[in-house]
Design an enzyme around this catalytic site. Structure first.
Site, mmCIF file in Angstrom:
data_model
loop_
_atom_site.group_PDB
_atom_site.id
_atom_site.type_symbol
_atom_site.label_atom_id
_atom_site.label_comp_id
_atom_site.label_asym_id
_atom_site.label_seq_id
_atom_site.Cartn_x
_atom_site.Cartn_y
_atom_site.Cartn_z
ATOM 1 N N LYS A 113 -1.033 -7.411 -9.207
ATOM 2 C CA LYS A 113 -2.016 -7.547 -8.122
ATOM 3 C C LYS A 113 -1.670 -6.453 -7.126
ATOM 4 O O LYS A 113 -0.856 -6.640 -6.234
ATOM 5 C CB LYS A 113 -1.892 -8.943 -7.499
ATOM 6 C CG LYS A 113 -3.146 -9.479 -6.806
ATOM 7 C CD LYS A 113 -3.704 -8.611 -5.723
ATOM 8 C CE LYS A 113 -2.896 -8.609 -4.458
ATOM 9 N NZ LYS A 113 -3.346 -7.552 -3.481
ATOM 10 N N GLU A 128 -4.912 -3.969 -2.097
ATOM 11 C CA GLU A 128 -6.361 -3.732 -2.088
ATOM 12 C C GLU A 128 -6.708 -2.466 -1.302
ATOM 13 O O GLU A 128 -7.838 -1.998 -1.336
ATOM 14 C CB GLU A 128 -7.097 -4.954 -1.522
ATOM 15 C CG GLU A 128 -6.813 -5.277 -0.061
ATOM 16 C CD GLU A 128 -5.507 -6.051 0.162
ATOM 17 O OE1 GLU A 128 -4.555 -5.892 -0.632
ATOM 18 O OE2 GLU A 128 -5.440 -6.803 1.156
ATOM 19 N N SER A 183 5.236 -6.869 3.392
ATOM 20 C CA SER A 183 5.741 -7.176 4.734
ATOM 21 C C SER A 183 6.540 -8.487 4.744
ATOM 22 O O SER A 183 6.405 -9.322 3.837
ATOM 23 C CB SER A 183 4.573 -7.264 5.711
ATOM 24 O OG SER A 183 3.720 -8.304 5.307
ATOM 25 N N GLU A 229 9.071 -3.903 13.129
ATOM 26 C CA GLU A 229 8.912 -2.776 12.210
ATOM 27 C C GLU A 229 7.647 -2.026 12.634
ATOM 28 O O GLU A 229 6.563 -2.596 12.625
ATOM 29 C CB GLU A 229 8.764 -3.302 10.776
ATOM 30 C CG GLU A 229 8.677 -2.206 9.740
ATOM 31 C CD GLU A 229 8.466 -2.736 8.324
ATOM 32 O OE1 GLU A 229 7.803 -3.776 8.150
ATOM 33 O OE2 GLU A 229 8.962 -2.083 7.378
ATOM 34 N N PHE A 269 0.810 -1.225 0.000
ATOM 35 C CA PHE A 269 0.000 0.000 0.000
ATOM 36 C C PHE A 269 0.840 1.272 0.000
ATOM 37 O O PHE A 269 0.349 2.342 -0.352
ATOM 38 C CB PHE A 269 -0.934 0.012 1.228
ATOM 39 C CG PHE A 269 -0.262 0.453 2.501
ATOM 40 C CD1 PHE A 269 -0.104 1.814 2.791
ATOM 41 C CD2 PHE A 269 0.264 -0.470 3.395
ATOM 42 C CE1 PHE A 269 0.540 2.225 3.955
ATOM 43 C CE2 PHE A 269 0.907 -0.064 4.557
ATOM 44 C CZ PHE A 269 1.047 1.295 4.836
ATOM 45 N N CYS A 281 9.515 1.919 3.363
ATOM 46 C CA CYS A 281 10.390 0.796 3.707
ATOM 47 C C CYS A 281 11.815 1.273 3.938
ATOM 48 O O CYS A 281 12.627 0.582 4.529
ATOM 49 C CB CYS A 281 10.378 -0.236 2.600
ATOM 50 S SG CYS A 281 11.042 0.403 1.067
HETATM 51 P P1 NAD Z 1 1.466 -6.583 3.028
HETATM 52 O O1 NAD Z 1 2.477 -7.655 3.122
HETATM 53 O O2 NAD Z 1 0.348 -6.572 3.983
HETATM 54 O O3 NAD Z 1 0.786 -6.588 1.569
HETATM 55 C C1 NAD Z 1 1.570 -6.680 0.395
HETATM 56 C C2 NAD Z 1 0.772 -7.424 -0.670
HETATM 57 O O4 NAD Z 1 0.554 -8.767 -0.226
HETATM 58 C C3 NAD Z 1 -0.596 -6.808 -0.945
HETATM 59 O O5 NAD Z 1 -0.809 -6.820 -2.342
HETATM 60 C C4 NAD Z 1 -1.541 -7.732 -0.217
HETATM 61 O O6 NAD Z 1 -2.795 -7.848 -0.844
HETATM 62 C C5 NAD Z 1 -0.845 -9.076 -0.254
HETATM 63 N N1 NAD Z 1 -1.135 -9.899 0.928
HETATM 64 C C6 NAD Z 1 -1.477 -9.456 2.168
HETATM 65 N N2 NAD Z 1 -1.650 -10.495 3.006
HETATM 66 C C7 NAD Z 1 -1.385 -11.613 2.302
HETATM 67 C C8 NAD Z 1 -1.350 -13.009 2.633
HETATM 68 N N3 NAD Z 1 -1.635 -13.430 3.845
HETATM 69 N N4 NAD Z 1 -1.008 -13.871 1.665
HETATM 70 C C9 NAD Z 1 -0.708 -13.445 0.420
HETATM 71 N N5 NAD Z 1 -0.725 -12.150 0.058
HETATM 72 C C10 NAD Z 1 -1.053 -11.232 0.973
HETATM 73 O O7 NAD Z 1 2.288 -5.206 3.062
HETATM 74 P P2 NAD Z 1 1.731 -3.724 3.188
HETATM 75 O O8 NAD Z 1 1.235 -3.522 4.571
HETATM 76 O O9 NAD Z 1 0.837 -3.427 2.038
HETATM 77 O O10 NAD Z 1 3.077 -2.878 2.959
HETATM 78 C C11 NAD Z 1 3.941 -2.507 3.993
HETATM 79 C C12 NAD Z 1 5.126 -3.446 4.104
HETATM 80 O O11 NAD Z 1 5.823 -3.475 2.866
HETATM 81 C C13 NAD Z 1 6.149 -2.999 5.134
HETATM 82 O O12 NAD Z 1 6.608 -4.130 5.830
HETATM 83 C C14 NAD Z 1 7.272 -2.402 4.297
HETATM 84 O O13 NAD Z 1 8.542 -2.415 4.894
HETATM 85 C C15 NAD Z 1 7.226 -3.288 3.101
HETATM 86 N N6 NAD Z 1 7.846 -2.657 1.952
HETATM 87 C C16 NAD Z 1 9.074 -3.102 1.567
HETATM 88 C C17 NAD Z 1 9.723 -2.514 0.498
HETATM 89 C C18 NAD Z 1 11.078 -2.973 0.056
HETATM 90 O O14 NAD Z 1 11.507 -2.606 -1.024
HETATM 91 N N7 NAD Z 1 11.789 -3.765 0.847
HETATM 92 C C19 NAD Z 1 9.100 -1.456 -0.207
HETATM 93 C C20 NAD Z 1 7.847 -1.034 0.225
HETATM 94 C C21 NAD Z 1 7.224 -1.646 1.302
#
Ligand code: NAD
Length: 508
Positions: A184, A187, A237, A392, A160, A292
């Site tokens: 994808k 959401e 994450s 985090e 997000f 991040c």
């Molecule tokens: P998230 O892991 O909740 O969601 C990421 C994606 O995974 C979304 O598209 C979501 O729909 C999907 N998803 C969520 N739960 C899932 C599950 N149980 N099984 C499969 N898919 C699932 O992450 P977020 O909260 O949207 O983003 C924040 C996180 O992203 C933070 O931890 C941040 O550090 C990380 N991030 C990392 C980088 C990097 O380059 N290392 C860059 C940006 C964000």
């Protein structure tokens, strides 16, 4: 965080799927509201695509790949040239949508788009990026050359926090290399990626080359295990990223998974005090700490430990407001549940004995009383075992750690499992050089608070922040999205005399 949608009827404003070049209404019964985090206004409703729709996206991408993979390089590059012009032209409109659904300030929303746009610009140079190699006369009359071919249908799963930049890290580079793609998006803020998709079609991306489906775990798992998918790029994450990496790897896909972080800024006593503290405070609290690469841990070395009052004073000057409002420095966090999680961690910090130097928990924003706001919050006296250090936080919370020497600082940072980004603030070249050499983190800033590389390099987070060896954009992603084929060739010359049958492995 992803949440399972409540079953409800589809409301009027619905986010569409992009299947085979057409924006279509999903037939699903599962919908989730897209909510403005500053106002709680429902902006739209996003579908959780059905299995049939997910399969239709894969089928469209598979079909389109048959012709797209042989589309001339210059034709692919020209589409990217057009796309970069369109994104630039529509920057302000996209930024308003992004700010409304994600919460970041308009200036930062433009930054989000701009950092993605840089990748589109870089994609325009695919002609030189995808060049192979040639060696003449590796043996008598024998040449060897390698070519970089596309690999097939690729998938991108995005978080997000950067709804423009991270989709733009992925689909332009995958597509310009000759692959087809299924995105994808998160959401929680799918409207921005849909605007980018509209521009991508306008730029000339043919039907089926870019597809978008929406959803959560079910959609992600279906894509990661689909037999027709060859590669998965994930950003999000650590828990989800590890799951995606394992599942997609088990199903034989190429995977790159960029995950969570805990980024340290090491402030030396010889640092330029004013500039360094401005940089650290800006990087910690910008985007409400939801980057991040945000600095979330400030490590004060030696005499710099006395600078806490200045850090607090600078943080107090930041204006918390809706992203749409003039003069806002930080907006709300993405959701009510994210706010609750962050407040829970702040409470853990208090319980575990850290000193709360600045408390942003009760911040009120006039006119936006229902927003998910948290003001800049600062803890000092933080130790490596406290939850506010081990987890985090992904919110506007700075944790300050005090150490006595550069060696101690390096050891402290290297003991943290994450490796996304780190910074050192110093006026000493020797200290900076020692730091860049000994620090075990993939992206290092020297007097630079958010060292996200420009796209001629690659994003190189490491250790617990990444699974898979190749990062997004730059040369590494061209490797990720292509397969090297090496050809060893001899052409028989009628006038050449044969040396007879050769039963050895050597080339003669
Ligand atoms: P998230 O892991 O909740 O969601 C990421 C994606 O995974 C979304 O598209 C979501 O729909 C999907 N998803 C969520 N739960 C899932 C599950 N149980 N099984 C499969 N898919 C699932 O992450 P977020 O909260 O949207 O983003 C924040 C996180 O992203 C933070 O931890 C941040 O550090 C990380 N991030 C990392 C980088 C990097 O380059 N290392 C860059 C940006 C964000």
């Amino acid at each position: 965080m992803s949440s399972q949608p409540a079953a409800s009827a589809a409301p009027v404003v619905t986010v569409k799927l992009l299947l085979n070049g057409k924006f279509v209404e999903s037939s699903t019964q599962e919908w989730q509201e897209v909510i403005n985090p500053a106002t709680q206004e429902v902006l739209a409703s996003v579908p959780f695509a059905t299995d049939a729709e997910i399969n239709a996206a894969v089928a469209a991408a598979k079909q389109a790949y048959k012709t797209w993979k042989n589309t001339p390089i210059a034709a692919r590059a020209r589409i990217m040239l057009k796309l970069q012009a369109l994104v630039r032209e529509h920057m302000s409109r996209i930024a308003h949508t992004l700010s409304a659904e994600q919460g970041k300030t308009l200036a930062d929303a433009e930054g989000d788009i701009f950092r993605g746009l840089e990748v589109v610009e870089h994609a325009c140079s695919i002609g030189s990026l995808q060049l192979g190699e040639f060696a003449e006369n590796v043996a008598g009359g024998v040449d060897t050359y390698s070519i970089r071919q596309p690999i097939g249908v690729c998938v991108g799963i995005t978080p997000f926090n950067f709804p423009a930049m991270i989709p733009l890290w992925m689909f332009p580079m995958a597509i310009v290399c000759g692959n087809t793609f299924i995105l994808k998006p998160s959401e929680q803020d799918p409207l921005t990626p849909m605007l980018l998709a509209e521009l991508a079609l306008e730029a000339g991306i043919p039907p089926g080359v870019l597809n978008i489906i929406h959803g959560g775990k079910r959609a992600v798992d279906a894509l990661c295990s689909h037999p027709d998918i060859v590669a998965v790029s994930f950003v999000g994450s650590t828990g989800v990223g590890t799951h995606v990496y394992n599942l997609a790897s088990q199903h034989g896909k190429r995977v790159q998974s960029m995950m969570g972080a805990k980024n340290h800024a090491v402030v030396m006593p010889d640092a330029h005090k004013e500039q360094s503290l401005n940089a650290v405070v800006g990087s910690t609290f910008g985007a409400a700490g939801q980057r991040c690469m945000a600095t979330s841990v400030t490590v004060l070395v030696g005499a710099a430990q006395a600078w806490i009052p200045e850090i607090v004073a600078k943080a107090k000057t930041l204006k918390v407001n809706a992203g749409s409002e003039k003069g806002a420095d930080l907006g709300p966090v993405i959701s009510k549940s994210a706010k609750q999680r962050i407040l829970g961690l702040v409470q853990d910090g208090l319980t575990e004995g850290a000193k709360l130097e600045l408390d942003g928990r009760s911040v009120k924003v006039l006119g936006f009383e229902h927003g998910n706001f948290i003001g800049p919050t600062i803890f000092s006296g933080v130790t490596a075992k406290m939850k506010i250090y081990t987890q985090e936080i992904f919110g506007p919370v700075m944790v300050i750690v005090s150490v006595n020497s550069l060696d101690e600082a390096i050891e402290f940072v290297n003991n943290n499992p994450f490796g996304n980004g780190v910074g050192i603030f110093t006026q000493s070249g020797a200290a900076a050089r020692k730091f860049q050499n000994e620090i075990d983190v993939g992206q290092v800033g020297i007097n630079v608070p958010i060292p996200v590389p420009v796209p001629f390099f690659s994003f190189t987070g490491s250790r617990g922040s990444k699974l898979g060896d190749l990062g997004p954009y730059g040369k590494q992603v061209v490797q990720f999205y292509t397969q090297t084929k090496t050809i060893t060739a001899r052409w028989f010359d009628d006038s050449a005399t044969s040396s007879g049958v050769n039963t050895t492995i050597s080339l003669k």
